[in-house]
Design a protein around this motif. Structure first.
Motif, short mmCIF file in Angstrom:
data_model
loop_
_atom_site.label_atom_id
_atom_site.label_comp_id
_atom_site.label_asym_id
_atom_site.label_seq_id
_atom_site.Cartn_x
_atom_site.Cartn_y
_atom_site.Cartn_z
N ALA A 50 37.75 37.58 44.39
CA ALA A 50 38.18 38.97 44.20
C ALA A 50 39.68 38.97 43.93
O ALA A 50 40.40 38.08 44.37
CB ALA A 50 37.86 39.79 45.44
N ASP A 51 40.14 39.95 43.23
CA ASP A 51 41.54 40.14 42.86
C ASP A 51 41.96 39.24 41.70
O ASP A 51 42.67 39.70 40.83
CB ASP A 51 42.51 39.92 44.03
N ASP A 52 41.54 37.98 41.67
CA ASP A 52 41.93 37.09 40.59
C ASP A 52 40.93 37.09 39.43
O ASP A 52 41.32 37.06 38.27
CB ASP A 52 42.08 35.65 41.09
N ASP A 53 39.65 37.12 39.77
CA ASP A 53 38.61 36.93 38.76
C ASP A 53 37.81 38.18 38.42
O ASP A 53 37.05 38.17 37.47
CB ASP A 53 37.65 35.83 39.21
N TRP A 54 37.95 39.22 39.22
CA TRP A 54 37.28 40.49 38.91
C TRP A 54 38.01 41.64 39.58
O TRP A 54 38.73 41.45 40.54
CB TRP A 54 35.81 40.47 39.31
#
Length: 94
Positions: A58-62
């Protein structure tokens, strides 16, 4: 992109007025894609997302903004190439 297939599973929790869901979605790119946008009601919280069996962070990839979910595919998906997205979520439907 072309939407090819959906495998949806739900656990209904009537006493809590909630559901838990798992969506496995197959797509084929019509043109080169790096991010995949999907609609998911903001009433649902995402527990995990995987692209081709690789768990995303989460946060980086979506990210989820006002009912639209943006998923980083982690690579360029060229025309004619396919991908499988697995989303685990829960929440209280309207």
């Amino acid at each position: 992109m072309r939407f090819d297939r959906a495998d949806l599973s739900f656990r209904i929790l009537p006493d809590q007025r909630r559901i838990e869901g798992v969506a496995v979605l197959d797509f084929t790119a019509a043109e080169t894609l790096y991010w995949l946008p999907l609609e998911l009601d903001a009433a649902f919280s995402i527990r995990s997302i995987a692209v081709d069996d690789v768990e995303l962070s989460a946060d980086d990839d979506w990210r989820q903004d006002d009912g639209r979910l943006w998923i980083d595919l982690g690579r360029a998906l060229g025309p004619g190439q396919s991908t499988r997205i697995r989303i685990v979520y829960d929440g209280a439907p309207h």
